[in-house]
Design a protein around this motif. Sequence first.
Motif, PDB file in Angstrom:
ATOM      1  N   SER A   1       0.844  -1.194   0.000  1.00  0.00           N
ATOM      2  CA  SER A   1       0.000   0.000   0.000  1.00  0.00           C
ATOM      3  C   SER A   1       0.883   1.249   0.000  1.00  0.00           C
ATOM      4  CB  SER A   1      -0.951  -0.015   1.194  1.00  0.00           C
ATOM      5  OG  SER A   1      -0.216  -0.047   2.390  1.00  0.00           O
ATOM      6  N   PRO A   2       0.319   2.408  -0.320  1.00  0.00           N
ATOM      7  CA  PRO A   2       1.122   3.616  -0.522  1.00  0.00           C
ATOM      8  C   PRO A   2       2.028   4.022   0.657  1.00  0.00           C
ATOM      9  CG  PRO A   2      -1.041   3.960  -1.449  1.00  0.00           C
ATOM     10  CD  PRO A   2      -1.085   2.643  -0.699  1.00  0.00           C
ATOM     11  N   GLN A   3       1.525   3.986   1.888  1.00  0.00           N
ATOM     12  CA  GLN A   3       2.353   4.475   3.002  1.00  0.00           C
ATOM     13  C   GLN A   3       3.584   3.595   3.256  1.00  0.00           C
ATOM     14  OE1 GLN A   3       1.953   7.574   4.500  1.00  0.00           O
ATOM     15  NE2 GLN A   3       4.060   7.037   4.992  1.00  0.00           N
ATOM     16  N   PRO A   4       3.424   2.270   3.366  1.00  0.00           N
ATOM     17  CA  PRO A   4       4.637   1.458   3.541  1.00  0.00           C
ATOM     18  C   PRO A   4       5.620   1.597   2.377  1.00  0.00           C
ATOM     19  CG  PRO A   4       2.705   0.159   4.069  1.00  0.00           C
ATOM     20  CD  PRO A   4       2.221   1.455   3.487  1.00  0.00           C
ATOM     21  N   ARG A   5       5.086   1.742   1.169  1.00  0.00           N
ATOM     22  CA  ARG A   5       5.964   1.931   0.004  1.00  0.00           C
ATOM     23  C   ARG A   5       6.692   3.267   0.100  1.00  0.00           C
ATOM     24  NH1 ARG A   5       2.560   0.668  -3.794  1.00  0.00           N
ATOM     25  NH2 ARG A   5       1.874   2.746  -4.339  1.00  0.00           N
TER      26      ARG A   5
ATOM     27  N   GLY B   1      13.369  -3.718   5.114  1.00  0.00           N
ATOM     28  CA  GLY B   1      13.252  -5.148   5.369  1.00  0.00           C
ATOM     29  C   GLY B   1      11.835  -5.662   5.222  1.00  0.00           C
ATOM     30  N   ARG B   2      10.879  -4.892   5.744  1.00  0.00           N
ATOM     31  CA  ARG B   2       9.474  -5.297   5.629  1.00  0.00           C
ATOM     32  C   ARG B   2       9.044  -5.350   4.170  1.00  0.00           C
ATOM     33  NH1 ARG B   2       8.791  -2.022  10.303  1.00  0.00           N
ATOM     34  NH2 ARG B   2       8.224  -0.253   8.988  1.00  0.00           N
ATOM     35  N   SER B   3       9.473  -4.364   3.398  1.00  0.00           N
ATOM     36  CA  SER B   3       9.106  -4.321   1.990  1.00  0.00           C
ATOM     37  C   SER B   3       9.663  -5.534   1.247  1.00  0.00           C
ATOM     38  CB  SER B   3       9.615  -3.029   1.345  1.00  0.00           C
ATOM     39  OG  SER B   3       9.295  -3.012  -0.026  1.00  0.00           O
ATOM     40  N   GLY B   4      10.930  -5.818   1.463  1.00  0.00           N
ATOM     41  CA  GLY B   4      11.542  -6.974   0.802  1.00  0.00           C
ATOM     42  C   GLY B   4      10.883  -8.274   1.211  1.00  0.00           C
ATOM     43  N   GLY B   5      10.613  -8.421   2.499  1.00  0.00           N
ATOM     44  CA  GLY B   5       9.971  -9.636   2.989  1.00  0.00           C
ATOM     45  C   GLY B   5       8.562  -9.809   2.441  1.00  0.00           C
ATOM     46  N   THR B   6       7.816  -8.711   2.395  1.00  0.00           N
ATOM     47  CA  THR B   6       6.452  -8.756   1.871  1.00  0.00           C
ATOM     48  C   THR B   6       6.456  -9.122   0.399  1.00  0.00           C
ATOM     49  OG1 THR B   6       5.697  -7.128   3.473  1.00  0.00           O
ATOM     50  CG2 THR B   6       4.341  -7.425   1.512  1.00  0.00           C
TER      51      THR B   6
END
Length: 75
Positions: free
Chosen positions: A8-12, A30-35
């Motif tokens: 979603s926009p905010q985490p990105r 890290g969260r982005s890569g894992g997701t």
Amino acid sequence: MVVTWWTSPQPRADMVAAMMRNDLEHPAVGRSGGTHAAMCTALLAGLTSAGSTVREHDDDMAPFNVHVLAGPTDG
């Protein structure tokens, strides 16, 4: 065909901001890569179980995309 998925926009935005600061240790990176890795795995499994022929995309600038080589066959 290539299938991709975005957070979603905010985490990105948090991930992009950390990357722009060259803060590769930031939790958002890290969260982005894992997701994205988890979603790639899920897309591969889901499309395969539906009868499509798929593989991970070979574009190193979009490593979590899924390349759909063929759709399910009638049968």
